[in-house]
Design a protein around this motif. Structure first.
Motif: not given
Length: 180
Positions: A24-26, A144-151, A171-180
Motif C-alpha cells: 500500500i505504501e508503494k 465517524q471515519m469514512p471506511i475505505v474499501s477495495s473490490e 485500496l491504496a488508489h481509493n485512499i488517494v482518491k479520497l485524499l485528493k
C-alpha cells in the motif's frame, strides 16, 4: 501533501502485515501521498479501564505503553491504515487493547478523528481475515471515519497472493482518491 499513517499491529516488523502495508505504501507514494509508520513494539499493553481521565486531554492517563504516541500520530495523519495479523480468527489482542484506549480517548470525548479516511488490512494463513477487518472497522465507524474499501475484503495471505496484492493496490488508489 497528504499523509497516511500505516499502523503495523503485528509485533513482527518485517512479517506479512508489514509486507501488506508496504504494498500500500508503494502505491500511495507513487501517487503523491507521504506515509508515516507506527510499529506495535511487542511490549505489554494495558486494556482500557474506562476511568474517563482521558476526557479533558484526549490522552490516556496511563503513559507506560504506546497509546498516547499512537493518538498523536493518528491526529497528525490525513488517513489511517491499520494492519493486523489474525490470531485465532481475530485481530492481535495487544492491538485491540491499544485501539480500545486510543479510540476511547480520541473519539469518545470529542470525535477528534472524524472525517479521516481509514481502513483495516488483515493478514492470515487461511481464515479469520473478515472478522478481523470487521473488528477494526468498528473503531472507525464509531469515530465517524469514512471506511475505505477495495473490490474485495482487505485480506492478504503473503507474497504469493496475487489477488490479495491487487486488492491492496486498489485500496491504496481509493485512499488517494479520497485524499485528493
Amino acid at each position: 501533501m497528504a499523509k497516511a499513517l500505516l499502523v503495523n499491529g503485528s509485533p513482527h516488523k518485517n512479517g506479512n502485515t508489514a509486507n501488506a502495508l508496504k504494498i500500500i505504501e508503494k502505491e500511495l507514494g507513487a501517487n503523491g501521498v507521504d506515509t508515516v509508520w507506527f510499529q506495535l513494539d511487542g511490549k505489554p499493553v494495558r486494556g482500557c479501564i474506562a476511568c474517563g481521565r482521558c476526557a479533558p486531554s484526549h490522552r490516556c492517563a496511563f503513559n507506560d505503553d504506546q497509546c498516547n504516541e499512537l493518538i498523536d500520530k493518528m491526529l497528525d495523519a490525513d488517513a489511517v491504515l491499520i494492519g493486523t495479523p489474525v490470531y485465532f480468527a481475530g485481530p492481535n489482542g495487544a492491538l485491540c487493547a491499544l485501539l480500545d484506549r486510543v479510540f476511547f480517548a480520541a473519539a469518545n470525548f470529542g470525535q477528534l478523528l472524524a472525517g479521516k479516511p481509514a481502513c483495516a488490512v488483515a493478514t492470515c494463513w487461511r481464515a479469520g481475515a473478515t472478522p478481523s477487518i470487521d473488528r477494526v472497522n468498528k473503531y472507525f465507524t464509531f469515530s465517524q471515519m469514512p471506511i475505505v474499501s477495495s473490490e474485495y475484503w482487505n485480506g492478504y495471505l503473503g507474497p504469493r497472493d496475487s489477488f490479495g496484492i491487487g486488492v491492496l493496490k486498489t485500496l491504496a488508489h481509493n485512499i488517494v482518491k479520497l485524499l485528493k
